[in-house]
Scaffold this motif. Structure first.
Motif, PDB file in Angstrom:
ATOM      1  N   GLN A   1       0.828  -1.212   0.000  1.00  0.00           N
ATOM      2  CA  GLN A   1       0.000   0.000   0.000  1.00  0.00           C
ATOM      3  C   GLN A   1       0.860   1.259   0.000  1.00  0.00           C
ATOM      4  O   GLN A   1       0.449   2.293  -0.513  1.00  0.00           O
ATOM      5  N   LYS A   2       2.071   1.158   0.546  1.00  0.00           N
ATOM      6  CA  LYS A   2       2.988   2.298   0.560  1.00  0.00           C
ATOM      7  C   LYS A   2       3.765   2.410  -0.751  1.00  0.00           C
ATOM      8  O   LYS A   2       4.587   3.298  -0.909  1.00  0.00           O
ATOM      9  N   GLY A   3       3.550   1.468  -1.678  1.00  0.00           N
ATOM     10  CA  GLY A   3       4.243   1.506  -2.956  1.00  0.00           C
ATOM     11  C   GLY A   3       5.522   0.692  -3.001  1.00  0.00           C
ATOM     12  O   GLY A   3       6.238   0.727  -3.990  1.00  0.00           O
ATOM     13  N   LEU A   4       5.841  -0.028  -1.948  1.00  0.00           N
ATOM     14  CA  LEU A   4       7.058  -0.847  -1.906  1.00  0.00           C
ATOM     15  C   LEU A   4       6.740  -2.251  -2.424  1.00  0.00           C
ATOM     16  O   LEU A   4       6.820  -3.242  -1.697  1.00  0.00           O
ATOM     17  N   LYS A   5       6.396  -2.338  -3.697  1.00  0.00           N
ATOM     18  CA  LYS A   5       5.915  -3.587  -4.299  1.00  0.00           C
ATOM     19  C   LYS A   5       6.999  -4.666  -4.337  1.00  0.00           C
ATOM     20  O   LYS A   5       6.700  -5.842  -4.201  1.00  0.00           O
ATOM     21  N   ILE A   6       8.248  -4.284  -4.547  1.00  0.00           N
ATOM     22  CA  ILE A   6       9.320  -5.284  -4.622  1.00  0.00           C
ATOM     23  C   ILE A   6       9.472  -5.990  -3.278  1.00  0.00           C
ATOM     24  O   ILE A   6       9.525  -7.215  -3.206  1.00  0.00           O
ATOM     25  N   MET A   7       9.512  -5.203  -2.202  1.00  0.00           N
ATOM     26  CA  MET A   7       9.650  -5.803  -0.878  1.00  0.00           C
ATOM     27  C   MET A   7       8.414  -6.632  -0.536  1.00  0.00           C
ATOM     28  O   MET A   7       8.530  -7.702   0.057  1.00  0.00           O
ATOM     29  N   GLU A   8       7.237  -6.152  -0.940  1.00  0.00           N
ATOM     30  CA  GLU A   8       6.012  -6.919  -0.703  1.00  0.00           C
ATOM     31  C   GLU A   8       6.099  -8.273  -1.389  1.00  0.00           C
ATOM     32  O   GLU A   8       5.800  -9.312  -0.791  1.00  0.00           O
ATOM     33  N   SER A   9       6.541  -8.290  -2.638  1.00  0.00           N
ATOM     34  CA  SER A   9       6.623  -9.562  -3.360  1.00  0.00           C
ATOM     35  C   SER A   9       7.691 -10.480  -2.767  1.00  0.00           C
ATOM     36  O   SER A   9       7.513 -11.693  -2.737  1.00  0.00           O
ATOM     37  N   ILE A  10       8.781  -9.911  -2.253  1.00  0.00           N
ATOM     38  CA  ILE A  10       9.815 -10.730  -1.602  1.00  0.00           C
ATOM     39  C   ILE A  10       9.233 -11.402  -0.350  1.00  0.00           C
ATOM     40  O   ILE A  10       9.487 -12.575  -0.092  1.00  0.00           O
ATOM     41  N   LEU A  11       8.416 -10.660   0.397  1.00  0.00           N
ATOM     42  CA  LEU A  11       7.812 -11.235   1.605  1.00  0.00           C
ATOM     43  C   LEU A  11       6.771 -12.301   1.283  1.00  0.00           C
ATOM     44  O   LEU A  11       6.446 -13.130   2.122  1.00  0.00           O
ATOM     45  N   LEU A  12       6.226 -12.256   0.062  1.00  0.00           N
ATOM     46  CA  LEU A  12       5.181 -13.214  -0.307  1.00  0.00           C
ATOM     47  C   LEU A  12       5.686 -14.342  -1.211  1.00  0.00           C
ATOM     48  O   LEU A  12       4.891 -15.159  -1.667  1.00  0.00           O
ATOM     49  N   ILE A  13       6.988 -14.405  -1.453  1.00  0.00           N
ATOM     50  CA  ILE A  13       7.563 -15.469  -2.286  1.00  0.00           C
ATOM     51  C   ILE A  13       7.273 -16.834  -1.688  1.00  0.00           C
ATOM     52  O   ILE A  13       6.981 -17.795  -2.378  1.00  0.00           O
ATOM     53  N   ASN A  14       7.338 -16.909  -0.395  1.00  0.00           N
ATOM     54  CA  ASN A  14       7.312 -18.187   0.302  1.00  0.00           C
ATOM     55  C   ASN A  14       6.738 -17.952   1.692  1.00  0.00           C
ATOM     56  O   ASN A  14       6.746 -16.832   2.174  1.00  0.00           O
ATOM     57  N   ASP A  15       6.249 -18.983   2.335  1.00  0.00           N
ATOM     58  CA  ASP A  15       5.800 -18.837   3.713  1.00  0.00           C
ATOM     59  C   ASP A  15       6.980 -19.059   4.653  1.00  0.00           C
ATOM     60  O   ASP A  15       7.711 -20.044   4.510  1.00  0.00           O
ATOM     61  N   PRO A  16       7.170 -18.169   5.627  1.00  0.00           N
ATOM     62  CA  PRO A  16       8.234 -18.388   6.611  1.00  0.00           C
ATOM     63  C   PRO A  16       7.874 -19.553   7.527  1.00  0.00           C
ATOM     64  O   PRO A  16       6.702 -19.880   7.687  1.00  0.00           O
ATOM     65  N   VAL A  17       8.888 -20.185   8.091  1.00  0.00           N
ATOM     66  CA  VAL A  17       8.683 -21.334   8.970  1.00  0.00           C
ATOM     67  C   VAL A  17       9.108 -20.936  10.378  1.00  0.00           C
ATOM     68  O   VAL A  17      10.185 -20.370  10.576  1.00  0.00           O
ATOM     69  N   LEU A  18       8.250 -21.237  11.348  1.00  0.00           N
ATOM     70  CA  LEU A  18       8.525 -20.878  12.738  1.00  0.00           C
ATOM     71  C   LEU A  18       9.068 -22.075  13.493  1.00  0.00           C
ATOM     72  O   LEU A  18       8.537 -23.175  13.410  1.00  0.00           O
ATOM     73  N   ASN A  19      10.152 -21.843  14.247  1.00  0.00           N
ATOM     74  CA  ASN A  19      10.722 -22.862  15.115  1.00  0.00           C
ATOM     75  C   ASN A  19      11.024 -22.179  16.447  1.00  0.00           C
ATOM     76  O   ASN A  19      12.054 -21.523  16.574  1.00  0.00           O
ATOM     77  N   GLY A  20      10.120 -22.297  17.407  1.00  0.00           N
ATOM     78  CA  GLY A  20      10.267 -21.575  18.678  1.00  0.00           C
ATOM     79  C   GLY A  20      10.004 -20.104  18.428  1.00  0.00           C
ATOM     80  O   GLY A  20       8.899 -19.719  18.081  1.00  0.00           O
ATOM     81  N   THR A  21      11.042 -19.283  18.603  1.00  0.00           N
ATOM     82  CA  THR A  21      10.913 -17.856  18.278  1.00  0.00           C
ATOM     83  C   THR A  21      11.793 -17.493  17.077  1.00  0.00           C
ATOM     84  O   THR A  21      11.935 -16.320  16.749  1.00  0.00           O
ATOM     85  N   ASN A  22      12.375 -18.495  16.442  1.00  0.00           N
ATOM     86  CA  ASN A  22      13.208 -18.256  15.261  1.00  0.00           C
ATOM     87  C   ASN A  22      12.378 -18.488  13.999  1.00  0.00           C
ATOM     88  O   ASN A  22      11.773 -19.539  13.826  1.00  0.00           O
ATOM     89  N   ILE A  23      12.378 -17.500  13.130  1.00  0.00           N
ATOM     90  CA  ILE A  23      11.670 -17.610  11.859  1.00  0.00           C
ATOM     91  C   ILE A  23      12.705 -17.862  10.777  1.00  0.00           C
ATOM     92  O   ILE A  23      13.677 -17.110  10.647  1.00  0.00           O
ATOM     93  N   THR A  24      12.526 -18.935  10.012  1.00  0.00           N
ATOM     94  CA  THR A  24      13.413 -19.248   8.900  1.00  0.00           C
ATOM     95  C   THR A  24      12.689 -18.885   7.616  1.00  0.00           C
ATOM     96  O   THR A  24      11.540 -19.280   7.412  1.00  0.00           O
TER      97      THR A  24
END
Length: 147
Positions: free
Chosen positions: A47-70
């Protein structure tokens, strides 16, 4: 004398107070809650116009292990872009999930295949997994999946 004391009290109260790290919240959270906040952050960037970063965040689902996100990314370029914005993402996640122990580890996997859903049923199932109330919305309004 009283005015001098009052002046010192005002000076003391005007100083900023930094929370000691031992007071920062460390509440438990689920992977689903983390994914919801991750996706909200990505949407806000879009919404702020940062489409590249948005698409990088949506490439894949992050995986949670405790409090560490991979988080796996397909190349070094996307990793560098991600890392340039990672502190803001960490701040968002730590604040909204009330846990300041969260860390993010980025892995480059050049053989990464996009794990996003392609058909409407897969998309609906993914949304239902994130928020089961979508079924109530669908049934309340008599909505069907396009077929």
């Amino acid at each position: 004398m009283a005015s001098i004391r009052k002046k010192k009290e005002l000076e003391q109260s005007g100083k900023t107070h930094v929370k000691p790290t031992s007071i920062l919240p460390i509440e438990d959270f689920t992977e689903t809650e983390m994914l919801v906040q991750w996706n909200k952050y990505a949407e806000r960037l879009g919404q702020k116009g940062l489409k590249i970063m948005e698409s990088i965040l949506l490439i894949n689902d992050p995986v949670l292990n405790g409090t560490n996100i991979t988080y796996e990314l397909p190349n070094e370029g996307s990793k560098l872009e991600f890392e340039s914005q990672m502190n803001a993402l960490l701040g968002h996640l730590r604040g909204h999930l009330h846990n300041h122990d969260i860390t993010i580890e980025v892995i480059v996997n050049e053989k990464l295949e996009t794990k996003r859903s392609f058909n409407d049923q897969d998309k609906y199932n993914r949304l239902h997994e994130i928020n089961p109330n979508i079924e109530l919305l669908r049934s309340t309004f008599g909505l069907d999946l396009p077929g």
